[in-house]
Design a protein around this motif. Structure first.
Motif, mmCIF file in Angstrom:
data_model
loop_
_atom_site.group_PDB
_atom_site.id
_atom_site.type_symbol
_atom_site.label_atom_id
_atom_site.label_comp_id
_atom_site.label_asym_id
_atom_site.label_seq_id
_atom_site.Cartn_x
_atom_site.Cartn_y
_atom_site.Cartn_z
ATOM 1 N N VAL B 290 6.812 -0.846 -0.290
ATOM 2 C CA VAL B 290 6.932 -0.100 0.935
ATOM 3 C C VAL B 290 5.443 -0.812 1.777
ATOM 4 N N CYS B 291 4.719 -0.983 1.291
ATOM 5 C CA CYS B 291 3.160 -1.362 2.022
ATOM 6 C C CYS B 291 3.950 -1.536 3.598
ATOM 7 N N PRO B 292 3.196 -1.328 4.746
ATOM 8 C CA PRO B 292 3.634 -1.959 5.722
ATOM 9 C C PRO B 292 2.595 -2.666 6.609
ATOM 10 N N VAL B 293 1.657 -2.844 5.718
ATOM 11 C CA VAL B 293 0.305 -4.934 6.070
ATOM 12 C C VAL B 293 0.104 -5.579 4.768
ATOM 13 N N ILE C 238 2.836 5.872 7.611
ATOM 14 C CA ILE C 238 3.379 4.419 8.149
ATOM 15 C C ILE C 238 3.777 5.174 9.451
ATOM 16 N N CYS C 239 4.752 5.432 10.048
ATOM 17 C CA CYS C 239 5.013 5.850 11.057
ATOM 18 C C CYS C 239 3.919 6.049 11.820
ATOM 19 N N THR C 240 3.222 7.925 11.765
ATOM 20 C CA THR C 240 2.434 7.964 12.982
ATOM 21 C C THR C 240 1.160 7.544 12.696
ATOM 22 N N TYR C 241 0.499 6.562 12.019
ATOM 23 C CA TYR C 241 -0.230 5.413 11.958
ATOM 24 C C TYR C 241 0.208 4.211 12.138
#
Lengths: 278, 337, 341
Positions: B290-293, C238-241
């Protein structure tokens, strides 16, 4: 930039600290800006963002009346980190203050009307600013009833005004109640909303202004409705967590309103048009 | 352009996705019979490569449930929140998700009897992020129109053609290590059992790779990873071993972790987290997924797993243990003097 | 409009890097992010959008507002941003987000000094989108297109082996005069290319246009949808950042005995302690209220206040929300349309 930066507090020295309650959990801080030229003029109901540098900031309602502008008075109840630190401070210590923020009680619209103040605990702080403002402009307003309650006699704030000053003012009544009395207490023992119903004020020509803990406000509003007050005749204040006080940080919105900009003062009519998320 | 992909010769013919309606029927039956108040499963996602968690409360809504090779998310962590309400919850679990449920039960955060475990044999799930990244470089911008698995190969159709991805390329990393794709000790099992495939050993190669770097290089490596961190807490929130009633990162007094984002605070956050789940990490890899980066969080978890395996002689440190190595004490502990 | 040969693009970036701090997309461990770069060589040109938006160069995740000597003695030393940067490769959606945040930070009775100063110090070189991501980009839902240059100082429109260079502000003019002194005129071809970008369809954007949704939402505060959708929310940020328009912050002091800084740091309305008050009261105690707040803020509350939606369709939440609780999905759900082709 410093002058143009609204997030920058003005330094202010604590001149005097008054313990309001027997337990000392509410104290009034009388403060003077180090720079006397600081532009800070408020109206009753407005708030100030108070800094303890090293701890942070909190929004505090101003309890002094603009008719008696300095020192600025802030009545603070010890609840969290910042207020605890503030309560440990002493006269001579320096804090930060910025503001004033928010709207104010509708002092113009109230002119010529009778005023019914209903306060609970520390909720008397913003009302006190308005009460003293009204008493200093006594001719502009009608009769004044001040209903005020606290958990116990020792928890009543601003005792000198409650017992001496306000009752002595023309056409002004002070009606006190406590949740639990003690052996010396001769006054009423009732929760504020019940007491209000016993006092049974006539809504005709009146504005009711109420401030106190959320649960008290909830039942006071119900009692006022029972007594026949219209939504437009009822004024209250909201408290919500804030970080900036100037409508940027996105913290204190209730629907599309920001408490810091559009509040803290709302009529019941306005509140009813907002989501009940406070 | 970044990469070349193999074009699938047979187009989309014969591509299988999903195992029929058995699951929906079972879920509807459980809800109708009052055996569960909710069924946690999967519904269609925004692209054919993705599904999304689906909380089903009424038997009529069970029809929207899917089960296929794209059901990567673990649903275990939802049990924590759903325990707040009365009643029993049914949840679809793959073998790896079952380890997560066992973790929550072992940590006494979820009551086993309030969960109805519905197991499913899993052929291995698609790492959508990995496949999307490959597609983005090869056919930038193109939307996935259809996708499915045929003979162990992932077949993906976009506007410009149909491509295929070999198993090693599309599978989620945890699936490559999977020793038994069928969850055992569940309350119900739907669909057929799946034959195991040769599992990649837990040889901690990725840990060794980082460990082999010199100190300065290793610091630079983690500095760079952590500099991307948003501190969004997705890794924590999805983790089945992160189940504290009050997380230390949410405590303001004392403030263990300031909101300030700096290199040292990032180390504080990630190392504290890794140490706190050490010995309890079930190796599900959800944090990294799930880590977006793209922070390789499992390298931290595995480094500690490796230590635990070696120090305490635990053969499968990712399985909830009868005797938790870091949660018990014996006088013959090698560190006992 | 000027014309820049594609083969000269890196030389142009080198020139920019030699005159100011150049910030541009780079590919780092497979992830595209904006980073300061010493030259044009490191710049990634093949990307949809950096995963972290451009907002952090104006509203950093951690901003030092001033230094101080802690109370009870107390003194304050102002801190002012002073780094001049050229931000290369910002997309139309992020440009539009900056203009939305200008309304918040610079509008009204209070002008935010930090945002204002950083905006002044930055020159924005926009890059039109050659290949919007069909499954996540939806800028056209909010009237933005792959070629919308509004807010940029200079806008680049890639066209095969050359790029159209449009100068939009005096700041942009100074940049182009310095870095592209001999560039030729693109003439009609330039205008044609720009027009193509402005007219380019973004399929997801067409499908999830909000239309009159803002008005409809006035009456949907109590819609059961919020409870249902919020069940899958992980409560992460995640969404807000990642969002280029989210701007909630908190103020916190970090202090030693004789030195301290007041910081403002990003915060998220999705965190459960966001509204937790000192006395323990929380007006948004569950996922339902927090999910509703996020979407109503963007689709309704902000519209009431500023007359615009607080979303630019950048698609970051669509791509990265682990459970598909993103803006495109929610608009589609609320409008009863499908977001899939």
């Amino acid at each position: 930039m410093p002058e143009a930066n609204p997030m920058m507090p003005h330094l202010a020295r604590i001149e005097e600290i008054v313990a309001e309650t027997a337990s000392g959990d509410v104290k009034t801080f009388r403060v003077q800006f180090l720079d006397p030229e600081v532009p800070f003029s408020h109206l009753p109901g407005q708030c100030a963002m108070v800094s303890v540098l090293g701890v942070g900031e909190a929004m505090i309602s101003i309890s002094s009346s603009p008719t008696r502008p300095r020192p600025l008075e802030l009545a603070v109840k010890q609840v969290g980190r910042l207020t605890t630190r503030l309560h440990e401070m002493e006269p001579g210590d320096v804090i930060g203050v910025r503001g004033p923020y928010g709207n104010h009680f509708p002092v113009e619209d109230m002119k010529g009307k009778d005023l019914l103040f209903i306060g609970g605990g520390i909720g008397l702080a913003p009302l006190r600013s308005l009460i003293n403002y009204v008493l200093d402009n006594r001719g502009d307003y009608g009769k004044i009833d001040i209903i005020y309650g606290a958990r116990s006699p020792g928890d009543l704030c601003f005792k000198r005004e409650l017992y001496d000053e306000w009752p002595a003012a023309p056409d002004t009544r002070v009606l006190l109640t406590v949740d639990r009395g003690d052996e010396d207490w001769k006054g009423a023992v009732a929760l504020v909303p019940h007491f209000l119903e016993q006092v049974h004020p006539d809504p005709q020509g009146k504005v009711a202004i109420t401030c106190g803990p959320p649960i008290m406000i909830k039942f006071t509003l119900e009692s006022l409705k029972k007594l026949g007050f219209a939504d437009e005749q009822i004024v209250t204040t909201l408290e919500l967590k804030m970080q900036c006080g100037i409508g940027k940080c996105g913290r204190c919105n209730i629907g599309s309103r920001y408490v810091c900009l559009d509040g803290p003062v709302f009529t019941l009519a306005q509140l009813k048009a907002m989501p009940a998320e406070y | 352009m970044g990469g070349e992909l193999k074009t699938a010769s047979g187009g989309m013919t014969g591509v299988r996705s999903g195992v029929g309606s058995e699951l929906a029927e079972r879920a509807a039956g459980l809800l109708a019979g009052g055996e569960v108040r909710m069924f946690l499963g999967y519904g269609a996602g925004r692209t054919p490569l993705r599904v999304r968690p689906r909380h089903v409360l009424r038997p009529e809504a069970a029809g929207g449930l899917v089960w296929n090779e794209f059901c990567a998310p673990s649903l275990a962590k939802y049990l924590l929140e759903e325990q707040e309400e009365e009643g029993r919850v049914g949840v679809l679990v793959k073998a790896c998700d079952l380890r997560a449920v066992k973790r929550l039960v072992a940590d006494r955060r979820v009551e086993r009897e309030r969960v109805l475990l519905v197991g499913v044999g899993c052929p291995g799930v698609v790492d959508a992020g990995k496949v999307e990244a490959l597609l983005a470089r090869a056919v930038p911008g193109e939307m996935v129109e259809e996708a499915g698995v045929r003979d162990g190969v992932l077949v993906v159709q976009t506007r410009s053609g149909v491509r295929e991805f070999p198993r090693e390329e599309y599978l989620l990393e945890r699936c490559l290590h999977c020793e038994d794709p069928n969850p055992r000790d569940v309350d119900l099992f739907v669909g057929p059992e799946v034959a195991p495939w040769p599992a990649r050993p837990h040889d901690y190669a990725e840990v060794a790779e980082v460990a082999a770097l010199g100190a300065a290089e290793r610091a630079a490596y983690w500095d760079r990873q952590f500099a991307r961190c948003l501190r969004c807490f997705a890794c924590r929130n999805v983790c089945p071993a992160c189940s504290c009633r009050e997380c230390c990162f949410d405590v303001w007094e004392p403030m263990w972790l300031p909101r300030e984002v700096s290199v040292s605070e990032q180390y504080m956050f990630h190392f504290t987290r890794a140490f706190h789940v050490a010995g309890r990490c079930v190796d599900c890899g959800e944090c990294e997924r799930v880590c977006p980066v793209g922070i390789p969080l499992m390298k931290l978890n595995r480094a500690l797993q490796k230590e635990i395996a070696e120090l305490f002689g635990v053969e499968r440190p990712w399985e909830p243990q009868e005797k938790e190595p870091l949660a018990m004490y014996t006088p013959d502990d090698p560190d006992f003097h | 409009m000027r014309c820049l040969e594609r083969k000269d693009l890196r030389a142009f970036l080198d020139k920019l890097a030699s005159t100011a701090s150049l910030v541009a997309p780079v590919r780092e461990d497979g992830v595209v992010v904006f980073r300061p770069v010493p030259s044009g060589e490191q710049v990634e040109l093949d990307y949809v959008n950096p995963v972290r938006s451009a907002k952090e160069f104006f509203f950093p995740q951690t901003e030092v507002m001033f230094r101080f000597l802690p109370s009870p003695m107390a003194s304050i030393t102002p801190v002012e941003p002073d780094r001049q940067i050229v931000l290369f490769g910002i997309r139309p959606c992020d440009l539009a987000a900056l203009s939305l945040l200008d309304e918040v930070f610079l509008g009204g009775d209070y002008r935010d000094a930090y945002w204002g100063r950083r905006r002044e110090l930055t020159t924005l070189v926009g890059l039109a989108c050659e290949r919007p991501d069909e499954s996540s980009c939806f800028c056209t839902a909010f009237g933005i297109t792959p070629g919308t240059a509004e807010g940029a100082d200079v806008m680049l429109y890639p066209a095969g082996d050359w790029l159209g260079v449009e100068v939009l502000t005096p700041k942009g003019q100074a940049l182009v005069d310095g870095a592209l002194p001999g560039a030729g005129e693109a003439g009609e071809a330039g205008e044609r290319v720009k027009q193509e970008y402005l007219n380019r369809a973004v399929p997801l954007g067409e499908r999830v246009r909000p239309g009159e949704l803002s008005k409809e939402l006035d009456d949907r505060f109590d819609d059961p949808y919020w409870e249902e959708a919020s069940r899958r929310c992980l409560g992460c940020g995640i969404c807000t950042y990642l969002c280029p328009t989210c701007h909630c912050f908190l103020v916190t002091d970090v202090a030693k005995r004789d030195d301290g800084v007041r910081l403002r740091c990003w915060d998220s309305c999705q965190f459960k302690d966001f509204l937790l008050m000192a006395g323990g009261h929380n007006p948004r105690p569950t996922r339902k209220e927090r999910t509703r707040q996020r979407f109503l803020h963007k689709l309704n509350y902000f519209v009431h206040r500023y007359g615009r939606y607080l979303c630019t369709g950048c698609g970051r939440c669509v791509q990265h929300c682990p459970v598909g609780l993103d803006m495109a999905t929610v608009i589609a759900d609320l409008r009863g349309v499908t977001q899939h082709a």
